[in-house]
Design an enzyme around this catalytic site. Structure first.
Site, PDB file in Angstrom:
ATOM      1  N   GLU A  39       0.335  -4.187  -0.423  1.00  0.00           N
ATOM      2  CA  GLU A  39       0.607  -2.322  -1.274  1.00  0.00           C
ATOM      3  C   GLU A  39       1.882  -1.588  -1.064  1.00  0.00           C
ATOM      4  O   GLU A  39       2.921  -2.393   0.321  1.00  0.00           O
ATOM      5  CB  GLU A  39      -0.492  -1.906  -0.174  1.00  0.00           C
ATOM      6  CG  GLU A  39      -1.630  -2.084  -0.431  1.00  0.00           C
ATOM      7  CD  GLU A  39      -2.598  -1.189  -0.222  1.00  0.00           C
ATOM      8  OE1 GLU A  39      -1.994   0.217  -0.044  1.00  0.00           O
ATOM      9  OE2 GLU A  39      -3.331  -1.225   0.854  1.00  0.00           O
TER      10      GLU A  39
ATOM     11  N   ASN B  94       1.082  -4.054   4.146  1.00  0.00           N
ATOM     12  CA  ASN B  94       1.510  -3.363   3.158  1.00  0.00           C
ATOM     13  C   ASN B  94       2.198  -1.613   3.845  1.00  0.00           C
ATOM     14  O   ASN B  94       2.804  -1.472   5.028  1.00  0.00           O
ATOM     15  CB  ASN B  94      -0.489  -1.423   3.438  1.00  0.00           C
ATOM     16  CG  ASN B  94      -0.966  -2.415   2.926  1.00  0.00           C
ATOM     17  OD1 ASN B  94      -1.347  -3.355   2.096  1.00  0.00           O
ATOM     18  ND2 ASN B  94      -2.549  -2.021   3.114  1.00  0.00           N
TER      19      ASN B  94
ATOM     20  N   ARG C 223      -5.974  -7.880  -6.307  1.00  0.00           N
ATOM     21  CA  ARG C 223      -6.063  -7.482  -4.952  1.00  0.00           C
ATOM     22  C   ARG C 223      -7.268  -6.498  -5.492  1.00  0.00           C
ATOM     23  O   ARG C 223      -6.358  -5.189  -6.246  1.00  0.00           O
ATOM     24  CB  ARG C 223      -5.134  -7.604  -3.563  1.00  0.00           C
ATOM     25  CG  ARG C 223      -5.850  -6.719  -2.671  1.00  0.00           C
ATOM     26  CD  ARG C 223      -4.649  -6.533  -1.941  1.00  0.00           C
ATOM     27  NE  ARG C 223      -5.181  -5.986  -0.106  1.00  0.00           N
ATOM     28  CZ  ARG C 223      -5.392  -4.682   0.450  1.00  0.00           C
ATOM     29  NH1 ARG C 223      -4.215  -4.187  -0.747  1.00  0.00           N
ATOM     30  NH2 ARG C 223      -5.432  -4.897   1.594  1.00  0.00           N
TER      31      ARG C 223
ATOM     32  N   TYR D 288       5.020   1.420   2.943  1.00  0.00           N
ATOM     33  CA  TYR D 288       5.170   2.576   2.046  1.00  0.00           C
ATOM     34  C   TYR D 288       6.949   3.556   2.223  1.00  0.00           C
ATOM     35  O   TYR D 288       7.592   3.731   2.199  1.00  0.00           O
ATOM     36  CB  TYR D 288       4.417   3.612   2.072  1.00  0.00           C
ATOM     37  CG  TYR D 288       3.407   3.611   1.516  1.00  0.00           C
ATOM     38  CD1 TYR D 288       2.762   3.105  -0.339  1.00  0.00           C
ATOM     39  CD2 TYR D 288       1.943   2.594   2.123  1.00  0.00           C
ATOM     40  CE1 TYR D 288       1.903   2.600  -1.111  1.00  0.00           C
ATOM     41  CE2 TYR D 288       0.908   1.697   1.211  1.00  0.00           C
ATOM     42  CZ  TYR D 288       0.336   2.192  -0.256  1.00  0.00           C
ATOM     43  OH  TYR D 288      -0.302   1.432  -1.246  1.00  0.00           O
TER      44      TYR D 288
ATOM     45  N   HIS E 193     -12.377  -2.080   2.727  1.00  0.00           N
ATOM     46  CA  HIS E 193     -11.483  -0.652   3.007  1.00  0.00           C
ATOM     47  C   HIS E 193     -11.993   0.202   3.145  1.00  0.00           C
ATOM     48  O   HIS E 193     -11.802   0.973   1.757  1.00  0.00           O
ATOM     49  CB  HIS E 193     -10.414  -1.298   0.894  1.00  0.00           C
ATOM     50  CG  HIS E 193      -9.503  -0.806   0.680  1.00  0.00           C
ATOM     51  ND1 HIS E 193      -8.471  -1.338   0.417  1.00  0.00           N
ATOM     52  CD2 HIS E 193      -8.634   0.923   1.805  1.00  0.00           C
ATOM     53  CE1 HIS E 193      -7.070  -0.280   0.468  1.00  0.00           C
ATOM     54  NE2 HIS E 193      -7.721   0.960   1.072  1.00  0.00           N
TER      55      HIS E 193
ATOM     56  N   GLU F 120      -5.826  -2.026   6.835  1.00  0.00           N
ATOM     57  CA  GLU F 120      -5.287  -0.907   7.343  1.00  0.00           C
ATOM     58  C   GLU F 120      -6.072  -1.012   9.135  1.00  0.00           C
ATOM     59  O   GLU F 120      -6.428   0.459   9.117  1.00  0.00           O
ATOM     60  CB  GLU F 120      -4.759   0.387   6.790  1.00  0.00           C
ATOM     61  CG  GLU F 120      -2.969  -0.465   5.521  1.00  0.00           C
ATOM     62  CD  GLU F 120      -2.700   0.759   5.626  1.00  0.00           C
ATOM     63  OE1 GLU F 120      -3.362   1.513   5.677  1.00  0.00           O
ATOM     64  OE2 GLU F 120      -2.279   0.522   3.828  1.00  0.00           O
TER      65      GLU F 120
HETATM   66  C1  BGC Z   1      -4.058   2.535   1.240  1.00  0.00           C
HETATM   67  C2  BGC Z   1      -4.604   2.738  -0.420  1.00  0.00           C
HETATM   68  C3  BGC Z   1      -3.790   4.234   0.014  1.00  0.00           C
HETATM   69  C4  BGC Z   1      -2.681   4.944   0.108  1.00  0.00           C
HETATM   70  C5  BGC Z   1      -1.309   5.348  -0.518  1.00  0.00           C
HETATM   71  C6  BGC Z   1      -2.809   2.976   2.037  1.00  0.00           C
HETATM   72  O1  BGC Z   1      -2.893   3.632   2.921  1.00  0.00           O
HETATM   73  O2  BGC Z   1      -4.435   1.192   1.548  1.00  0.00           O
HETATM   74  O3  BGC Z   1      -5.937   2.932  -0.434  1.00  0.00           O
HETATM   75  O4  BGC Z   1      -4.405   4.983  -1.195  1.00  0.00           O
HETATM   76  O5  BGC Z   1      -1.722   3.971   1.273  1.00  0.00           O
HETATM   77  O6  BGC Z   1      -1.743   6.114   0.200  1.00  0.00           O
END
Ligand code: BGC
Length: 454
Positions: free
Chosen positions: A351, A291, A76, A293, A120, A165
């Site tokens: 992501e 995405n 991607r 995290y 992006h 995002e």
């Molecule tokens: C983004 C990336 C970023 C990653 C880590 C995401 O919000 O798409 O570009 O590097 O998080 O912060």
């Protein structure tokens, strides 16, 4: 073979143009807002810029060879709008477009499925000079740009996404000013959100008229949780935070309405969008990208902005270098929530990854990053759990292939599965890359048991 991962499940890595390419003005490209932002003192840690980054623009064939060696089946990447249209609209720059054509050809020759993101965060500066995401014309500008790409690449790109995002674009770029273009205005943030949704809808409609494959939207979702003993005020704050971050984009796109809570979040800054205009945001997509995290445990906080809520640090939680708590269960929950709320659409984890301090190379040149291996293993197990509970997850992209420019953090935060020496540009796969390669080779089999490579 792990029966939980369906045949054809894509195993990928993700990157974005400004974070890795370097050579931002090469071959006639127009500057982006990040070009200016990076040159504004104090905006990026250490004064870092994307002028060289991972030098991927010049090293692309070698990087694709690296992906092939890891056994990736998907990659991607994002397209820098200003390489293709230096002024953001009007004349196409064949040399800039040519870079992405070569990238796609190289990927296909390596047996890797290209997943292309149209935007992006690197808006052409020429468009920002006309108001950027605040200008009502941007939906047309974006759809015109998208059509240039569809025309050139849809014969070879099976998976497209429009905007990466949009919440971060509006919140970081227009509400808090920590990302380009660096504005701090709640009304602008609401407008930038709406214009992005209009641009997304226009690009999807254009795709329906000429595209042959599948197009989607990529959002970041961060579940908002409550601490034990939460009050009614905390509960209310969490609902507002959830509406602002997690539903502001998906609800209009897929359900044709903004969450009611946004009126309270934005107060007098909330624009009264005509109903028909909001309904027109509803545009069916073929897939959704998540995405993921971390999650956030929140409590009411009158000083919070724009949501009167604040995160509460969890005792004992493991956090990454960016301060994000490891919480794989929330990845399972989020995939199931998206599946249920938005009509069972095919989902991709577009992501997922972590910045950790990487210990120096061992004596034989290896880089051991056991925390990242742990992060990937537990989050892939979370994807597996969502699959077994019925979510239609079709692929997973680790963030990121390479250590890269982590936006305002500069090069200090390393998310790569592959280490980059920014002095020499040498690439060294970390233990996490080798672990992921082994898992891919087994199509996810033995997820819990795959030991870190020796
Ligand atoms: C983004 C990336 C970023 C990653 C880590 C995401 O919000 O798409 O570009 O590097 O998080 O912060």
């Amino acid at each position: 073979m792990n029966p939980a991962f369906p045949p054809g499940f894509l195993w990928g890595c993700a990157t974005s143009a400004y974070q890795i390419e370097g050579s931002p003005l090469a071959d006639g490209a127009g500057p982006s807002i990040w070009q200016r932002f990076a040159r504004t003192p104090g905006r990026i840690a250490g004064g870092d810029t994307g002028d060289v980054a991972c030098d991927h623009y010049r090293r692309m064939p070698g990087d694709v060879a690296l992906m092939k060696a890891l056994g990736l089946t998907a990659y991607r990447f994002s397209i820098n709008w200003g390489r293709v249209l230096p002024e953001g609209r009007g004349t196409v720059n064949p040399a800039g477009l040519g870079f992405y054509e070569r990238l796609v050809d190289e990927l296909l020759a390596a047996g890797i499925t290209p997943m292309a993101t149209l935007y992006h965060w690197d808006l052409p500066q020429a468009l920002d000079d006309r108001g950027g995401w605040l200008n009502p014309d941007i939906a047309h500008w974006f759809a015109d740009y998208a059509q240039v790409l569809y025309r050139a690449l849809d014969d070879r790109v099976p998976l497209w996404s429009t905007i990466n995002e949009p919440w971060v674009v509006a919140d970081g770029g227009y509400m808090h000013g920590v990302l380009a273009p660096g504005h701090r205005c709640a009304h602008e943030a609401a407008v930038a959100a709406h214009r992005q949704l209009q641009a997304h809808a226009a690009a999807v409609r254009a795709y329906r008229a000429m595209g042959k494959h599948r197009i989607g939207l990529v959002v970041n979702i961060e579940p908002k949780h409550l601490a034990p003993g939460a009050t009614e005020a905390d509960r209310h704050a969490a609902a507002l935070a959830d509406a602002y971050m997690n539903r502001q984009y998906l609800d209009p796109t897929l359900l044709g309405r903004y969450p009611d809570e946004l009126r309270e979040v934005f107060g007098a800054n909330w624009p009264d969008w005509p109903e028909a205009e909001v309904e027109a945001l509803k545009t069916p997509v073929d897939w959704l990208g998540l995405n993921y995290y971390t999650r956030a445990v929140v409590q009411a906080d009158p000083a919070g902005w724009p949501v009167k809520a604040a995160p509460v640090r969890q005792p004992g939680a493991i956090t990454t270098e960016t301060g994000w708590e490891l919480h794989p269960q929330s990845l399972t929950d989020t995939l199931l929530w998206m599946h249920q709320r938005y009509g069972g659409l095919p989902l991709y984890v577009t992501e997922n990854g972590a910045a950790f301090y990487d210990p120096p190379h061992t004596i034989d040149g290896r880089i051991d990053d056991p925390l990242r291996v742990h992060y990937l293993r537990t989050h892939l197990a979370a994807v597996q759990a969502a699959l077994t509970q019925g979510a239609d997850v079709r692929g997973y992209c680790a963030w990121s292939l390479l250590d890269n420019l982590e936006w305002a953090h500069g090069f200090a935060k390393r998310f790569g599965l592959v280490h980059v020496d920014f002095q020499t540009q040498q690439r060294t796969p970390k233990a996490s890359a080798r672990w992921y390669a082994q898992l891919i080779a087994r199509h996810g089999a033995g997820l819990d048991g795959v030991p870190p490579p020796a």
